[in-house]
Enzyme design. Structure first.
Site, PDB file in Angstrom:
ATOM      1  N   HIS A 475       0.829  -1.207   0.000  1.00 12.97           N
ATOM      2  CA  HIS A 475       0.000   0.000   0.000  1.00 12.97           C
ATOM      3  C   HIS A 475       0.866   1.262   0.000  1.00 12.97           C
ATOM      4  O   HIS A 475       0.740   2.118  -0.873  1.00 12.97           O
ATOM      5  CB  HIS A 475      -0.922  -0.010   1.226  1.00 12.97           C
ATOM      6  CG  HIS A 475      -1.788   1.208   1.354  1.00 12.97           C
ATOM      7  ND1 HIS A 475      -3.108   1.217   0.978  1.00 12.97           N
ATOM      8  CD2 HIS A 475      -1.521   2.460   1.788  1.00 12.97           C
ATOM      9  CE1 HIS A 475      -3.618   2.432   1.173  1.00 12.97           C
ATOM     10  NE2 HIS A 475      -2.668   3.205   1.674  1.00 12.97           N
ATOM     11  N   GLU A 476       1.754   1.352   0.975  1.00 12.31           N
ATOM     12  CA  GLU A 476       2.567   2.566   1.085  1.00 12.31           C
ATOM     13  C   GLU A 476       3.490   2.721  -0.124  1.00 12.31           C
ATOM     14  O   GLU A 476       3.772   3.829  -0.567  1.00 12.31           O
ATOM     15  CB  GLU A 476       3.371   2.565   2.385  1.00 12.31           C
ATOM     16  CG  GLU A 476       2.512   2.583   3.658  1.00 12.31           C
ATOM     17  CD  GLU A 476       1.446   3.657   3.674  1.00 12.31           C
ATOM     18  OE1 GLU A 476       1.654   4.730   3.065  1.00 12.31           O
ATOM     19  OE2 GLU A 476       0.376   3.433   4.278  1.00 12.31           O
ATOM     20  N   HIS A 479       1.791   4.597  -2.831  1.00 14.83           N
ATOM     21  CA  HIS A 479       1.906   6.053  -2.660  1.00 14.83           C
ATOM     22  C   HIS A 479       3.285   6.514  -3.123  1.00 14.83           C
ATOM     23  O   HIS A 479       3.427   7.559  -3.753  1.00 14.83           O
ATOM     24  CB  HIS A 479       1.746   6.431  -1.185  1.00 14.83           C
ATOM     25  CG  HIS A 479       0.330   6.359  -0.671  1.00 14.83           C
ATOM     26  ND1 HIS A 479      -0.717   7.017  -1.276  1.00 14.83           N
ATOM     27  CD2 HIS A 479      -0.200   5.726   0.406  1.00 14.83           C
ATOM     28  CE1 HIS A 479      -1.837   6.783  -0.588  1.00 14.83           C
ATOM     29  NE2 HIS A 479      -1.549   5.996   0.433  1.00 14.83           N
ATOM     30  N   HIS A 482       3.467   6.916  -6.766  1.00 14.61           N
ATOM     31  CA  HIS A 482       2.745   8.114  -7.196  1.00 14.61           C
ATOM     32  C   HIS A 482       3.660   9.339  -7.108  1.00 14.61           C
ATOM     33  O   HIS A 482       3.638  10.220  -7.957  1.00 14.61           O
ATOM     34  CB  HIS A 482       1.511   8.299  -6.300  1.00 14.61           C
ATOM     35  CG  HIS A 482       0.422   9.126  -6.899  1.00 14.61           C
ATOM     36  ND1 HIS A 482      -0.655   9.553  -6.158  1.00 14.61           N
ATOM     37  CD2 HIS A 482       0.235   9.624  -8.138  1.00 14.61           C
ATOM     38  CE1 HIS A 482      -1.458  10.268  -6.935  1.00 14.61           C
ATOM     39  NE2 HIS A 482      -0.937  10.325  -8.135  1.00 14.61           N
TER      40      HIS A 482
END
Ligand SMILES: [Zn+2]
Length: 686
Positions: A475-476, A479, A482
């Site tokens: 998940h992290e 980010h 991104h």
């Protein structure tokens, strides 16, 4: 190596770092350096803004918008470094500086957004938008800037601005009081138990903790069951004694309804204040104000998506209820399933059907292997990027590792700091920060962090993760991608500078690769034998993940609707009653299910009163719809290929906030998102 005596005069925050990527000199920065850097940073930015606002030349995109993007570098840099340290490696000195500078920084932002000359220049450009010959990114920057001014109240007359300011102060006071009462009530409503056998079924460790908690409150020889903020309570999954379950549940659900911690009047006052501010700023209600700069854009769009999930959710919830009902009647003939029975019987069924032992699962998730053969491997397969560890970059704690990230052609992409282990100086949870935002205008490459709170193993032992923690890593890292893939001109639109209901798309999307069999088969290996996880264990893991899916979605949807309904009221229509409003909201949306109360009831719904999720609680489900739908696109188009990864990178992950989020998504998907894939993932599609 630095010699402190010789560097004492120099504040390393005040100058551009000479290190690669301009990374902070964590080996030299001292807490006391931040005061001077904040002061100087604010002074410098205000002086630059004054210059831009006072320019005698007529406003142009370059002398106003682009000039604004170029100022404030010192303050931005300082704030980024400060936030990384404050959250990941804090001490009293930093916390003191935070308390001292938070209000100053808010006032500093206001001084810029409410600067009338600056607003006049931005507005004149905005009004002439079409004739300026701007490209999409410039157009987006202009609209963002303009909207920020208007939303802060720059377009209002001076007396109206005073009213907004007074409203801001009043709301801040109500927030502080609500925060205090909700917290006080969680503590006050904790349940004192006189007899140990009332706690039958609760794990021994929890019983011991309850005894210690009672002791700490001066009730030695008794047991204290603390409450958590949600309606349902963890203990309800274990307590065998039905009357005890009822007591715990009722204590939870009736929080803040009476006595000194009653929040009824405050909640209603907050709804009114928010509605009044929205009207002053030109919006029909608070939801319209909040959603104006999101991907959903309107409450109607957000609600529309949620409504489409209700029928499948209700059907599944009823099935789950009847299964639990059967199980309940084995214990108590003729009993009706109550909300306080749900967690207990769900847990009984779960244990019987899946028999999952988390300590067995962890043997297959060794952190370094998950990182290299899972997280990094998936990114290389999809995007062609590679990783090289660097040992020459100063870090703020010895547990932090730094990786340089390269494109497929070997060019430099950015820098990634990984800080996975828990320690007392770190706040809870997991998150991503940007130490530097990519920007073409400022010739900057991205520097990002991933921070988590995995338990640190003893020296020499492997770091073994739970399946949740593996998911968190993916998940992290989503980010991080991104931030790293950002390829934009203006720093304000870079990387994760996107609406709240869009920002979780890259991260939640990236979680899917943890489950991809070619990836899972590489990283999920026994830390001693190297054997892959047995298929039967993997299968139980997968089935358990979908368990109780109807309930989970129903309580979430109910909370989303409740939030939105409160914030779609005009000030003059705010009711006197909380309960009747709540009941009618659930009824209207078809979620009046007796056994399934909302995840939070109005009076203790912290997210929407004190945590900036007002009219925004839907965004949790909204992003989940997007990530499931985006992953479905991969499945429909050949799965995990370089080509598909490149497409997502080009059309979404590299674009930051340079284009309207809904338009970006549509460009990638070929249509708007639908909730079908999410319902299927949660096991609710038939
Ligand atoms: Zn996230």
């Amino acid at each position: 190596m630095s010699d402190r005596r010789h560097t004492e005069q120099v504040n390393p925050l005040l100058q551009q770092s000479p290190l690669p990527y301009g990374v902070p000199r964590f080996d030299q920065i001292r807490s006391e350096d931040f005061r001077a850097a904040f002061d100087e940073g604010m002074r410098e930015e205000l002086a630059d803004v004054d210059c831009i606002a006072g320019d005698t030349a007529p406003p142009t995109f370059v002398n106003t918008l682009e000039a604004l993007e170029q100022c404030g570098a010192l303050l931005r840099r300082t704030q980024r470094v400060f936030h990384v340290l404050l959250s990941a490696h804090s001490d009293e000195a930093l916390q003191k500086i935070d308390a001292e500078y938070s209000p100053k920084l808010v006032a500093h932002r206001d001084a810029i957004t409410l600067n009338p000359r600056l607003y006049a220049r931005v507005k004149s450009l905005y009004d002439r938008g079409d004739s300026l010959g701007l490209d999409t990114e410039q157009r987006q920057l202009l609209e963002e800037r303009y909207r920020n001014h208007v939303r802060a109240g720059a377009a209002l007359s001076s007396p109206e601005q005073d009213t907004v300011r007074a409203n801001n102060v009043a709301r801040a006071n109500v927030v502080a009081e609500l925060r205090r009462r909700i917290l006080a009530e969680v503590n006050a409503a904790a349940i004192v138990v006189d007899e140990r056998d009332h706690l039958d079924g609760l794990p021994e460790t929890d019983i011991a903790a309850a005894a210690a908690a009672a002791n700490a409150r001066g009730s030695a020889g008794k047991w204290l069951l603390p409450l958590q903020n949600t309606t349902q309570q963890p203990a309800l999954g274990y307590l065998r004694n039905r009357a005890m379950r009822e007591r715990v549940f009722k204590a939870s659900v009736s929080r803040n309804t009476s006595g000194e911690n009653d929040t009824t009047a405050l909640v209603l006052q907050m709804v009114r204040l928010r509605a009044e501010r929205a009207r002053l700023l030109g919006f029909s209600d608070h939801a319209a104000y909040t959603l104006d700069d999101t991907m959903a854009k309107s409450a109607e769009n957000a609600l529309g998506l949620l409504r489409r999930m209700v029928p499948a959710t209700v059907t599944r919830t009823k099935e789950e209820a009847s299964r639990l009902h059967v199980r309940l009647r084995m214990d108590v003939p003729d009993a009706t399933l109550e909300p306080w029975d749900w967690q207990y019987y769900a847990e009984q069924v779960r244990r019987a059907d899946y028999a999952l032992d988390e300590s067995e699962v962890r043997q297959y998730f060794e952190l370094d292997r998950v990182l290299r053969d899972g997280v990094f491997y998936a990114a290389t397969q999809l995007y062609g990027i590679t990783f090289g560890e660097r040992h020459d970059i100063p870090v703020y704690h010895p547990d932090v590792r730094v990786f340089e990230v390269f494109n497929a052609d070997g060019s430099r992409l950015g820098l990634l700091y990984l800080d996975y282990f828990a320690r007392p100086s770190k706040r809870g949870g997991a998150w991503m920060n940007q130490l530097a935002m990519q920007s073409g205008l400022l010739s900057m490459l991205p520097v990002v962090t991933n921070i988590a709170n995995f338990p640190k193993p003893s020296p020499g032992d492997p770091a073994l993760l739970t399946s949740d923690q593996v998911r968190t890593m993916f998940h992290e890292f989503g980010h991080a991608l991104h931030g790293l893939f950002s390829s934009v001109r203006y720093p304000s639109l870079s990387g994760t500078s996107v609406p709240r209901d869009f920002v979780e798309l890259p991260s939640q999307f990236n979680e899917h690769w943890a489950e991809e069999s070619s990836v899972f088969g590489r990283y999920a290996r026994h830390h001693q034998t190297g054997e892959p996880m047995p298929a039967s264990l993997k299968e139980r893991l997968d089935r358990a993940a979908k368990f109780n899916g109807g309930y989970a979605l129903a309580e979430m949807l109910a909370a989303c609707f409740l939030d939105m309904d409160w914030h779609m009221l005009p000030a003059i229509q705010v009711p006197q009653q909380v309960d009747t409003f709540e009941d009618s909201s659930l009824k209207t949306h078809g979620l009046e299910i007796r056994e399934v109360p909302p995840r939070y009831r109005t009076r203790y719904f912290q997210h929407i009163w004190t945590l900036a999720y007002a009219a925004g609680y839907y965004s949790y489900l909204w992003s989940e719809v997007l990530d499931a739908d985006a992953y479905a696109w991969f499945k429909e188009n050949g799965g995990m290929t370089r080509q598909n990864g490149q497409r997502l990178r080009d059309l979404v992950l590299s674009r930051g906030g340079t284009k309207d989020a809904a338009a970006l998504y549509r460009e990638f998907r070929g249509r708007d998102a639908t909730p079908d894939a999410l319902l299927e993932e949660r096991g609710l599609q038939y």
